[in-house]
Design an enzyme around this catalytic site. Structure first.
Site, short mmCIF file in Angstrom:
data_model
loop_
_atom_site.label_atom_id
_atom_site.label_comp_id
_atom_site.label_asym_id
_atom_site.label_seq_id
_atom_site.Cartn_x
_atom_site.Cartn_y
_atom_site.Cartn_z
N THR A 118 -36.05 90.84 65.62
CA THR A 118 -35.21 89.88 64.90
C THR A 118 -35.88 88.52 64.85
O THR A 118 -36.61 88.13 65.78
CB THR A 118 -33.84 89.74 65.58
OG1 THR A 118 -33.12 88.66 64.98
CG2 THR A 118 -33.99 89.44 67.07
N TYR A 142 -29.20 87.63 72.83
CA TYR A 142 -29.63 88.62 71.84
C TYR A 142 -31.09 88.40 71.48
O TYR A 142 -31.93 89.30 71.60
CB TYR A 142 -28.75 88.52 70.59
CG TYR A 142 -29.30 89.33 69.43
CD1 TYR A 142 -29.48 90.71 69.53
CD2 TYR A 142 -29.63 88.71 68.23
CE1 TYR A 142 -29.99 91.44 68.47
CE2 TYR A 142 -30.13 89.43 67.16
CZ TYR A 142 -30.31 90.80 67.28
OH TYR A 142 -30.83 91.53 66.23
#
Length: 328
Positions: A118, A142
């Site tokens: 990501t 995350y």
């Protein structure tokens, strides 16, 4: 020769589209999923093996059964807000599961690994077009967990010869053009499906979080990539590794962004319906502009997005939202 690829999270949004792309490219995708957020109905393109990445014995069993030539890893917790409130959950799940998977792969002699990372690994670098050389400073668990897995892949590459292709991207949008699979999450957090649910009356309204950003219309700007284009890049990454080429990192995006209001306006053109809107306050941690380029993916992998127009992404998503398979 049968070419199995183990696809973790293959019952989820991106994973299910990847399974279709793999099948079309001549592979047999083996979906490994615990179905906690994925959908059994989305597994249409190869066998489903229900299992949890925490369970090393189950992983070894499935790997021994199919002897996959490569791993394609999508399974992860991915809600940024939740990761800020409960970082232990994200470190314990994302990192420990990836470590189990990588160890199982290398112990079985698998040396090809495609990883869905990501652009959240870059942190809050507002207004910068992110590329593979941009320093990584994740600001939530995350992004931090994904960065840790990238580091893990590097270390196992040095010690065990595991070659990997890592893809970093932000907002995935759209759905399979044939509406065989699409986007659905519980809870739903993504702008386009939230907007389409509001249009269809499945929720009261779409909340626009903040309208006073220093952007062209006051709302946040984000980069979007069509899910079908995204998974095409993953198949190219797999072929790159099959050709014996070294580990690489690629960003996937357009380098251009669309504001929340621009996405809403485009949806009106596609659906001929108005979007009910609630004006909300800014959310903590939301940057004004986040975009990611993909020059390297185009130049090195030969990746050519075919559905890069925002109108196409919304139209494909809308078609899926009207399909019988879409969950009520």
């Amino acid at each position: 020769m049968t070419k199995h690829v183990l696809v973790t999270g293959g019952a989820g949004y991106v994973g299910s589209h990847a399974c279709k792309a793999l099948k079309q490219a001549g592979y047999i995708p083996v979906c490994f999923d615990n179905l906690s957020t994925g959908w059994k109905e989305a597994v249409k393109f190869g066998p489903l093996e229900v299992g949890d990445l925490h369970d090393r014995a189950r992983l070894d069993e499935v790997i021994a059964k199919y002897q996959p030539l490569a791993i394609m890893h999508f399974a992860a917790l991915s809600l940024v807000g939740e990761s800020m409130k409960n970082p232990a959950k994200y470190w314990a799940t994302n990192v420990n599961c990836a470590l189990n998977l990588i160890q199982a792969a290398t112990d079985a002699g698998i040396d090809k690994f495609v990883f869905s990372s990501t652009c959240a690994t870059y942190g809050d670098q507002d207004g910068v077009v992110l590329n593979e050389q941009t320093p990584q400073f994740p600001i939530n668990a995350y992004g931090g967990s994904k960065r840790a897995i990238e580091d893990m892949l590097r270390d196992f590459g040095n010690s065990h010869g595991l070659r990997s292709v890592i893809f970093r991207y932000f907002n995935v949008a759209g759905a399979d053009p044939e509406a065989e699979v699409g986007e659905q999450h519980v809870p739903e957090t993504h702008l386009i499906p939230l907007m389409l649910d509001a249009i269809a009356g499945k929720r009261a309204a779409l909340t626009v979080f903040g309208s006073d950003y220093e952007t062209r219309d006051g709302t946040c700007i984000r980069d979007y990539v069509h899910v079908s284009d995204l998974v095409d890049a993953h198949v190219l990454g797999l072929k790159w590794l099959e050709e014996g080429k070294p580990s690489e990192v690629f960003c996937l995006g357009t380098g251009n962004g669309f504001s929340v209001r621009e996405v809403i306006a485009q949806s009106r053109n596609v659906t001929n319906r108005e979007v009910p809107i609630i004006e909300g306050d800014r959310r903590e941690g939301d940057a004004a502009v986040l975009v990611s380029g993909s020059v390297k993916a185009k130049d090195v992998l030969g990746w050519t997005p075919k559905r890069a127009e925002l109108e196409t992404m919304i139209a494909d998503a809308w078609r899926w939202h009207q399909a019988p398979e879409y969950a009520e």
